[in-house]
Design a protein around this motif. Structure first.
Motif, short mmCIF file in Angstrom:
data_model
loop_
_atom_site.label_atom_id
_atom_site.label_comp_id
_atom_site.label_asym_id
_atom_site.label_seq_id
_atom_site.Cartn_x
_atom_site.Cartn_y
_atom_site.Cartn_z
N GLU A 189 0.75 -0.99 0.08
CA GLU A 189 -0.24 0.08 0.00
C GLU A 189 0.92 1.28 0.04
O GLU A 189 0.58 2.34 -0.55
CB GLU A 189 -0.90 0.11 1.18
N GLU A 190 2.03 1.15 0.78
CA GLU A 190 2.82 2.34 0.62
C GLU A 190 3.62 2.48 -0.55
O GLU A 190 3.59 3.82 -0.95
CB GLU A 190 4.07 2.03 1.94
N ASP A 191 3.83 1.63 -1.23
CA ASP A 191 4.35 1.50 -2.44
C ASP A 191 3.39 2.26 -3.49
O ASP A 191 3.54 3.16 -4.40
CB ASP A 191 4.81 0.13 -2.93
N GLY A 192 2.31 2.03 -3.27
CA GLY A 192 1.05 2.42 -4.16
C GLY A 192 0.82 4.14 -3.83
O GLY A 192 0.74 4.73 -4.68
N VAL A 193 0.98 4.41 -2.55
CA VAL A 193 0.97 5.97 -1.85
C VAL A 193 2.25 6.60 -2.82
O VAL A 193 2.11 7.63 -3.25
CB VAL A 193 1.03 6.02 -0.65
N GLY A 194 3.12 5.80 -2.99
CA GLY A 194 4.19 6.52 -3.49
C GLY A 194 4.06 6.71 -5.09
O GLY A 194 4.47 7.63 -5.59
N ASN A 195 3.36 5.85 -5.79
CA ASN A 195 2.91 6.21 -7.10
C ASN A 195 2.03 7.17 -7.34
O ASN A 195 2.24 8.06 -8.02
CB ASN A 195 2.49 4.68 -7.61
N LEU A 196 0.93 7.31 -6.43
CA LEU A 196 0.26 8.32 -6.19
C LEU A 196 1.04 9.80 -6.03
O LEU A 196 0.54 10.77 -6.98
CB LEU A 196 -0.77 8.33 -5.22
N ALA A 197 1.93 9.98 -5.18
CA ALA A 197 2.55 11.05 -4.97
C ALA A 197 3.47 11.26 -5.98
O ALA A 197 3.60 12.65 -6.66
CB ALA A 197 3.44 10.89 -3.85
N CYS A 198 3.65 10.28 -6.82
CA CYS A 198 4.56 10.67 -8.31
C CYS A 198 3.72 11.25 -9.11
O CYS A 198 4.06 12.09 -9.98
CB CYS A 198 5.14 9.27 -8.51
N GLY A 199 2.29 10.83 -9.24
CA GLY A 199 1.66 11.43 -9.99
C GLY A 199 1.33 12.93 -9.74
O GLY A 199 1.37 13.74 -10.75
N TRP A 200 1.32 13.11 -8.46
CA TRP A 200 1.13 14.67 -8.18
C TRP A 200 2.38 15.56 -8.44
O TRP A 200 2.52 16.60 -8.82
CB TRP A 200 0.76 14.75 -6.55
N MET A 201 3.49 14.56 -8.27
CA MET A 201 4.93 15.55 -8.50
C MET A 201 4.92 15.67 -9.85
O MET A 201 5.34 16.74 -10.38
CB MET A 201 5.96 14.43 -8.05
N ALA A 202 4.43 14.58 -10.76
CA ALA A 202 4.45 14.93 -12.18
C ALA A 202 3.80 16.24 -12.45
O ALA A 202 4.15 17.05 -13.65
CB ALA A 202 3.91 13.57 -12.90
N LEU A 203 2.37 16.39 -12.02
CA LEU A 203 1.74 17.48 -12.55
C LEU A 203 2.42 19.00 -11.94
O LEU A 203 2.35 19.79 -12.74
CB LEU A 203 0.63 17.37 -11.58
N ILE A 204 3.03 18.94 -10.75
CA ILE A 204 3.80 19.90 -10.30
C ILE A 204 4.77 20.32 -11.20
O ILE A 204 5.29 21.16 -11.86
CB ILE A 204 4.28 19.69 -9.00
#
Length: 205
Positions: A150-165
């Motif tokens: 689940e933490e690995d998945g949260v890292g992926n979600l954060a990566c998506g937000w980081m990509a937007l930034i």
């Protein structure tokens, strides 16, 4: 289908997802770091390094899944789970320190990056794919009761937000705004440091 057989099916599906993550993060990380170095863009380089840490995370979680799939020992599985969380946390905190040093250097030199097309393509692709990976890993993580997955998945979600930034930053950088790169890098660093601290606390519990 017995509970054990069903669990092995979930483990297999989660493993396939992690294999996909490894391939994706390798391509994304190499492309971003290369594009960042070429353009002199710290935020793009940082995004690529974070992708490579996500690669390490996926590899460690895959190892944890293999431990459970092969050994079926709860003690070994719990140990692998804790080790996976510590490795991911340490990598994230190390990257946060790297970002801090890079932001200080960027504020000192005030260089204006000139990002090319690769950075835009990578960021748009991550915005689309990362939330999908997060949803699937969260689902399988809940089924397997795996905080590391689940933490690995949260890292992926954060990566998506980081990509937007990153995408917004690249657009502003193209207009010659020097502070856009260190500002975006600092925001990404906050995301990454928070992820690292939360993962470390979870591993200690």
């Amino acid at each position: 289908m017995t509970d054990l057989t069903e669990r092995l099916v979930w483990i297999r599906k989660a493993s396939i997802l992690e294999y996909f993550s490894i391939v994706w993060m390798t391509a994304e990380g190499v492309a971003s770091v290369w594009a960042g170095i070429t353009a002199g863009s710290l935020s793009l380089e940082v995004f690529g390094l974070d992708s490579l840490i996500e690669l390490i995370s996926a590899g460690v979680v895959l190892w944890r899944l293999r431990v459970e799939g092969l050994e079926l020992s709860s003690q070994r599985t719990e140990q692998a789970e804790r080790t996976a969380s510590y490795v991911v946390a340490a990598c994230l905190l190390g990257l946060a320190l790297y970002i801090l040093a890079g932001v200080i250097q960027s504020l000192t030199t005030r260089d204006v990056p000139r990002p090319g097309a690769i950075g835009f393509v990578v960021s748009v692709a991550a915005i689309i794919v990362m939330p999908l990976l997060w949803q699937r890993k969260r689902f399988l993580g809940e089924l397997l009761q795996s905080e590391a997955l689940e933490e690995d998945g949260v890292g992926n979600l954060a990566c998506g937000w980081m990509a937007l930034i990153l995408l917004v930053s690249l657009l502003v950088q193209r207009r010659g705004v020097w502070w856009a790169d260190p500002a975006a890098s600092a925001v990404l660093g906050i995301f990454i440091a928070r992820e690292g601290l939360e993962a470390w606390e979870r591993a200690r519990r």
